[in-house]
Write a protein that holds these residues in place. Structure first.
Motif, mmCIF file in Angstrom:
data_model
loop_
_atom_site.group_PDB
_atom_site.id
_atom_site.type_symbol
_atom_site.label_atom_id
_atom_site.label_comp_id
_atom_site.label_asym_id
_atom_site.label_seq_id
_atom_site.Cartn_x
_atom_site.Cartn_y
_atom_site.Cartn_z
ATOM 1 N N ALA A 112 0.872 -1.178 0.000
ATOM 2 C CA ALA A 112 0.000 0.000 0.000
ATOM 3 C C ALA A 112 0.905 1.223 0.000
ATOM 4 C CB ALA A 112 -0.932 -0.022 1.217
ATOM 5 N N ASN A 113 0.348 2.424 0.199
ATOM 6 C CA ASN A 113 1.204 3.614 0.245
ATOM 7 C C ASN A 113 0.896 4.457 1.476
ATOM 8 O OD1 ASN A 113 -1.285 4.423 -1.438
ATOM 9 N ND2 ASN A 113 -0.385 6.435 -0.995
ATOM 10 N N SER A 120 1.150 9.093 -3.695
ATOM 11 C CA SER A 120 1.533 7.949 -4.520
ATOM 12 C C SER A 120 2.988 7.603 -4.194
ATOM 13 C CB SER A 120 1.384 8.247 -6.018
ATOM 14 O OG SER A 120 2.252 9.301 -6.407
ATOM 15 N N HIS A 141 1.671 2.433 -5.919
ATOM 16 C CA HIS A 141 0.400 2.445 -5.194
ATOM 17 C C HIS A 141 -0.005 3.889 -4.892
ATOM 18 C CE1 HIS A 141 -2.694 1.271 -2.247
ATOM 19 N NE2 HIS A 141 -2.581 0.051 -2.739
ATOM 20 N N SER A 144 -4.362 4.405 -1.090
ATOM 21 C CA SER A 144 -4.578 4.344 0.362
ATOM 22 C C SER A 144 -5.208 5.645 0.854
ATOM 23 C CB SER A 144 -3.245 4.120 1.088
ATOM 24 O OG SER A 144 -2.670 2.886 0.723
ATOM 25 N N THR A 152 -2.873 -4.068 -1.874
ATOM 26 C CA THR A 152 -2.833 -4.780 -3.142
ATOM 27 C C THR A 152 -1.844 -5.927 -3.023
ATOM 28 O OG1 THR A 152 -3.314 -2.750 -4.371
ATOM 29 C CG2 THR A 152 -2.338 -4.567 -5.615
#
Length: 217
Positions: A112-113, A120, A141, A144, A152
């Protein structure tokens, strides 16, 4: 009669060993795959000289985050903790696993981020050994949000060439970034034994159900 018993015993022994190998291969080769081995109350920066994340090794520094930390609210993919590849600057983690040359393995990771610092983010997945660069892939990613990290899953396979293979995750954030790709639930699995094992089961059964010898009158 004696020869038949010997064949049946050999087949049953083979099947037992094959299923034992199957159970062993189902195990995750990665140690501390979801970063739950050491607890952190909120968020802890781990530096390259630290052994806090062992058996993971750290380059530069990364953050071990609890899902209740104040910066990236949202459930972990597995357990309650995960890694942010950016500590107070971009970092990396890697781990070596025992592999059999010629065998194909499956790698899986959830990512995720850190939406608080980066809307991003990206990171590189690297698979290599002491003599070969086997595989590289970039993860990106940007979905979030507060309360939902929208994990993901990434999956790939590789064929080992040495007895030790390394899996590495490297942040691709800018120099001054303090938040990047989050990773959790890392796995490296050997494949299940081929269907040949299961094809042998009917063969063993056929032998066991062999016809009784005919009685001549």
């Amino acid at each position: 009669m004696k020869q038949t018993k010997t064949i049946v015993a050999a087949l049953l022994s083979f099947l037992f060993l094959a299923f034992t190998a199957s159970a062993a291969n189902a195990e995750n080769l990665i140690g501390d795959p979801s970063f739950e081995l050491n607890n952190t109350p909120t968020l802890q920066t781990v530096y390259a000289a630290d052994t806090f994340l062992s058996p993971w090794h750290v380059l530069n520094n990364v953050d071990l985050a609890d899902e209740d930390n104040i910066w990236t609210k949202g459930p972990a993919f597995d357990g309650k903790q995960y890694i942010d590849l950016d500590g107070n600057k971009p970092g990396a983690i890697y781990q070596g696993v025992a592999t059999t040359p010629g065998m194909t393995y499956t790698v899986t990771v959830a990512y995720a981020n850190n939406y608080f610092n980066q809307p991003s983010a990206s990171a590189q997945v690297s698979i290599y050994d002491d003599n070969h660069n086997i595989y590289d892939e970039i993860l990106f990613h940007n979905s979030s949000v507060n309360g939902n990290l929208d994990w993901t899953q990434f999956t790939t396979q590789f064929t080992a060439q040495e007895t030790t293979t390394y899996l590495k995750f490297t942040s691709l954030s800018g120099t001054n970034s303090a938040g990047g790709i989050l990773i959790d639930n890392v796995s490296v699995h050997a494949p299940e034994p081929s269907g040949v094992v299961f094809m042998l089961i009917p063969a063993a059964g056929a032998i066991l159900r062999r016809r009784r010898p005919r009685i001549c009158h």
